[in-house]
Write a protein that holds these residues in place. Structure first.
Motif, short mmCIF file in Angstrom:
data_model
loop_
_atom_site.label_atom_id
_atom_site.label_comp_id
_atom_site.label_asym_id
_atom_site.label_seq_id
_atom_site.Cartn_x
_atom_site.Cartn_y
_atom_site.Cartn_z
N SER A 19 0.86 -1.18 0.00
CA SER A 19 0.00 0.00 0.00
C SER A 19 0.89 1.23 0.00
O SER A 19 1.98 1.22 0.55
N ARG A 21 0.85 5.80 0.00
CA ARG A 21 0.08 7.02 0.16
C ARG A 21 0.83 8.19 -0.45
O ARG A 21 2.05 8.20 -0.53
N THR A 24 4.42 10.13 0.84
CA THR A 24 5.08 9.36 1.90
C THR A 24 6.35 8.66 1.44
O THR A 24 7.13 8.21 2.27
N ASP A 58 3.65 15.10 3.47
CA ASP A 58 2.39 15.01 4.19
C ASP A 58 1.49 16.23 4.09
O ASP A 58 1.45 17.07 4.99
N ALA A 64 2.32 11.51 7.65
CA ALA A 64 3.32 11.00 6.73
C ALA A 64 4.71 11.48 7.14
O ALA A 64 4.91 12.00 8.22
N THR A 70 2.84 10.58 13.76
CA THR A 70 2.10 9.49 13.13
C THR A 70 1.22 8.77 14.15
O THR A 70 1.65 8.43 15.23
N LEU A 82 5.60 6.11 10.19
CA LEU A 82 4.21 6.03 9.71
C LEU A 82 3.55 4.69 9.99
O LEU A 82 2.40 4.61 10.39
N ASP A 83 4.28 3.58 9.76
CA ASP A 83 3.68 2.27 9.93
C ASP A 83 3.95 1.66 11.31
O ASP A 83 3.57 0.51 11.58
N ASP A 89 10.86 6.48 9.13
CA ASP A 89 10.38 6.64 7.77
C ASP A 89 11.50 6.88 6.76
O ASP A 89 11.47 6.36 5.65
N THR A 96 4.86 2.62 4.50
CA THR A 96 3.44 2.55 4.83
C THR A 96 2.96 1.15 5.17
O THR A 96 1.78 0.95 5.41
N CYS A 114 6.00 -4.61 0.16
CA CYS A 114 5.39 -3.57 -0.67
C CYS A 114 6.02 -3.50 -2.05
O CYS A 114 5.82 -2.54 -2.79
#
Length: 328
Positions: A19, A21, A24, A58, A64, A70, A82-83, A89, A96, A114
């Motif tokens: 995924s 965004r 990011t 962001d 982001a 986050t 972020l995750d 990051d 993400t 990813c």
């Protein structure tokens, strides 16, 4: 020669979850971005995005890169992550999608969870002809959107704890699994796949070949049917190699398709078994050369499938990865 393989069905979860965004993922003019994104002013921008990225990324301060606040859906705060996987990051190869181990089978700019094509280095920028998020190197349908990588395992940590091995599967210390000269068929049962249309593939190298050795992938169904896509050596008293697709349906019917071999021992192979309800395609590739087999069988629509690696007796085989790509 027809050989049947019996396995027990497992319904195991897969955690592959690519995924992305807007704003990011950092990029440069030559770094490339995931399918559907473009590189603008050092950030990958989603198609149609018009709002400028905030300093450090962001737009809208929604968590982001660069905002330091986050939040996960349950409210946990992970500044600069972020995750929330413990990797900042700026150095996270999947910012993400949580991947604390940063597993990266092909060593490119995307981590496995990813990556548009986890086992092969992606072009720069990513080439994804149909724009479905699976890059062309891994996409079984290059011009038809809808494909999705639903499972990938690079064996960075040996045999996954939820998988079911039969025989001796050894972690060679470099992120590959090896079956060494087993006296009987060795199998590694993976995960349940709920799709009537999928491609199960693996990367492997046959290190030692003996009489009647066999290796490849199996797509077994809970309705009693099974399909194998294998490379064989010394079968039926011969010394040459052949590619085989063996289809065993629940009525015991079998279709055997032998093809002249274009592959050899001690060379990396990709073995891919494509399933479309009752039609099957077996491709074994060595570099740019592919040997093809195909067949049909009475496979019940909607029956759960099992991805499985298989090595016959008298062979030593090294497996690098296993992947499943599904489509509607």
């Amino acid at each position: 020669m027809i050989r049947s393989i019996a396995v027990a069905a497992l319904a195991l979860a897969c955690n592959y979850g690519a995924s992305f965004r807007d704003c990011t993922i950092m990029c440069s003019d030559v770094s490339g971005c995931p399918s559907g994104f473009s590189c603008v002013a050092t950030f990958c921008r989603a198609a149609g995005a018009t709002t400028a990225c905030a300093s450090g990324g962001d737009p809208g301060n929604d968590g982001a890169i660069g905002d330091g606040t986050t939040s996960t859906p349950d409210g946990e705060q992970c500044p600069g992550d972020l995750d929330c996987d413990g990797v900042p990051d700026g150095s996270d190869n999947c910012p993400t999608v949580a991947n604390p181990g940063q597993e990266n089978e092909d060593g490119d700019r995307f981590g496995d969870v990813c990556d548009p094509c986890p086992p092969f280095v992606d072009a720069d920028p990513v080439i994804d002809t149909d724009g479905d998020g699976v890059s062309d190197q891994c996409d079984p349908r290059l011009t038809t959107p809808g494909d999705k990588i639903v499972a990938f395992e690079g064996f960075a940590h040996g045999v996954p704890p939820t998988w079911n091995p039969a025989g001796t599967w050894t972690d060679d210390g470099s992120g590959d699994l090896v079956v060494a000269n087993s006296a009987a068929i060795a199998t590694l049962t993976a995960f349940g796949i709920a799709s009537d249309h999928e491609t199960v593939s693996t990367g492997l190298t046959a290190l030692v070949l003996g009489a009647s050795s066999q290796f490849g992938v199996v797509d077994d169904r809970v309705d009693g049917s099974g399909v194998s896509c294998t490379q064989e050596f010394g079968i039926d008293g011969t010394t040459g190699a052949r590619t085989e697709i063996l289809v065993l349906d629940f009525e015991g019917h079998a279709i055997l398709s032998d093809q002249p071999a274009a592959v050899a021992a001690n060379q990396p192979l990709t073995v891919a078994l494509r399933h479309d309800i009752t039609a099957f395609d077996c491709d074994i590739t060595n570099g740019s050369t592919t040997v093809d087999g195909s067949g049909t069988a009475s496979i019940a629509s909607g029956s759960a499938a099992i991805g499985m690696l298989m090595v016959g007796a008298n062979a030593t085989v090294e497996f690098q990865w296993l992947m499943v790509v599904a489509n509607p």
